[in-house]
Design a protein around this motif. Structure first.
Motif, mmCIF file in Angstrom:
data_model
loop_
_atom_site.group_PDB
_atom_site.id
_atom_site.type_symbol
_atom_site.label_atom_id
_atom_site.label_comp_id
_atom_site.label_asym_id
_atom_site.label_seq_id
_atom_site.Cartn_x
_atom_site.Cartn_y
_atom_site.Cartn_z
ATOM 1 N N ARG A 1 0.840 -1.205 0.000
ATOM 2 C CA ARG A 1 0.000 0.000 0.000
ATOM 3 C C ARG A 1 0.870 1.248 0.000
ATOM 4 N NH1 ARG A 1 -1.813 3.893 3.645
ATOM 5 N NH2 ARG A 1 -4.048 4.399 3.700
ATOM 6 N N THR B 1 -6.478 -5.336 -3.013
ATOM 7 C CA THR B 1 -6.787 -4.955 -1.634
ATOM 8 C C THR B 1 -5.895 -3.808 -1.180
ATOM 9 O OG1 THR B 1 -7.498 -7.204 -1.097
ATOM 10 C CG2 THR B 1 -6.923 -5.775 0.746
ATOM 11 N N ALA C 1 -7.323 -0.714 -2.603
ATOM 12 C CA ALA C 1 -8.589 -0.394 -1.945
ATOM 13 C C ALA C 1 -8.392 0.175 -0.555
ATOM 14 C CB ALA C 1 -9.465 -1.651 -1.880
ATOM 15 N N LEU C 2 -7.260 -0.143 0.081
ATOM 16 C CA LEU C 2 -6.965 0.377 1.418
ATOM 17 C C LEU C 2 -6.444 1.809 1.393
ATOM 18 C CD1 LEU C 2 -5.237 -2.735 3.048
ATOM 19 C CD2 LEU C 2 -7.420 -1.720 3.747
ATOM 20 N N THR D 1 -16.275 0.826 -0.877
ATOM 21 C CA THR D 1 -14.946 0.299 -1.193
ATOM 22 C C THR D 1 -14.152 0.081 0.086
ATOM 23 O OG1 THR D 1 -14.935 1.481 -3.304
ATOM 24 C CG2 THR D 1 -12.814 0.693 -2.486
ATOM 25 N N ALA E 1 -12.747 -3.479 1.435
ATOM 26 C CA ALA E 1 -11.311 -3.592 1.707
ATOM 27 C C ALA E 1 -11.078 -4.090 3.125
ATOM 28 C CB ALA E 1 -10.626 -2.242 1.500
#
Length: 286
Positions: A31, A223, A226-227, A244, A248
């Motif tokens: 991320r 994921t 989405a985070l 969303t 997530a």
């Protein structure tokens, strides 16, 4: 201090050790890379100086080793690792693709962006995956991590040290962030990196591969994106809808449970990283 009892920067009573015990932080690291790529100069510096395309898994291993050393290493180990990285960065420059200006990789603004994106991603991912932390512990984590930023040459007074300061920092930085060609290419590479044929994939056009491992990784990368904060997802062409965030959260919580179950079933020597086991031994806890 006796080297056998040297707990380095943090130690078993720190929030840092509590957070970094979580294997889901691997997702937090991914991320952070998506987030870092939204800073035009930061991503240009990586694109022009890094061999990540030729050796992505090696670079990941080296980055993970450095983070592990900072978290769990002895004082001497941490200082050696940080000194090596500072010397490396001091020799690097890059060119701003928009202005043509040359800049140093170790500019404080760039170091600060990378630091904040990384620690905020670690913390946010762990919490959304289900790690229970109080608001005080959240602030303590950010405050503890100022020491890691200082290792990179940053003035600690300029580093966000609480959740509120991190939120304010992001708000100030948002006008400077945008999607660039380097950022788009980096994000694509993060989403579909090359994987060894031994992982069970078959070659496709454009140098990509497809197989069970690739599909599983798609889920992980999806994921991670989405985070991201809603404003960051929008820069990637995604949506900032609350739904969303809900999906997530469900995904990352499921991943955390699966990882914990897999580790619980693994032999003892595989349940934690060697650096953590060594640190626990120095602390008299293993």
């Amino acid at each position: 201090m006796d080297s056998a009892a040297d707990l380095g920067l943090f130690g078993p009573g720190s929030v840092t050790w509590k957070v970094h015990e979580e294997p889901i932080l691997l997702l937090g690291g991914l991320r952070s890379l998506y987030l870092q790529a939204l800073h035009p100069r930061a991503v240009a510096g990586v694109a022009q100086n890094s061999a990540y395309r030729a050796d992505p898994w090696g670079r990941l291993a080296r980055t993970s080793a450095y983070v592990g050393t900072v978290i769990y290493g002895s004082t001497a180990e941490v200082e050696r690792a940080a000194s090596r990285i500072r010397r490396l960065h001091a020799r690097m420059t890059a060119t701003d693709p928009r202005t043509g200006d040359s800049f140093r990789i170790d500019e404080p603004e760039l170091l600060r962006w990378v630091h904040v994106a990384e620690v905020e991603s670690f913390l946010t991912t762990a919490r959304r995956a289900g790690l229970a932390l109080t608001d005080d512990e959240v602030d303590r984590y950010y405050t503890e991590q100022v020491r890691a930023a200082e290792l990179m040459g940053l003035d600690p007074a300029t580093v966000p040290a609480t959740a509120a300061e991190v939120a304010d920092y992001y708000e100030r930085m948002r006008p400077q962030l945008r999607m660039t060609r380097d950022g788009a290419e980096t994000a694509l590479f993060l989403t579909v990196p090359p994987v060894p044929q031994s992982w069970g994939s078959v070659p496709l056009r454009l140098g990509l591969t497809l197989g069970p491992t690739r599909w599983a990784y798609f889920g992980v990368a999806g994921t991670a994106v989405a985070l991201l904060p809603p404003w960051a997802r929008k820069m990637y062409g995604g949506l900032g809808w609350p739904t969303t965030d809900v999906s997530a959260d469900l995904s990352v919580r499921g991943m955390r449970l699966l990882m914990k179950a897999a580790l619980a079933a693994a032999p003892e020597r595989y349940r934690s990283a060697p650096m953590r086991r060594e640190a626990l031994h120095r602390a008299g806890l293993a």
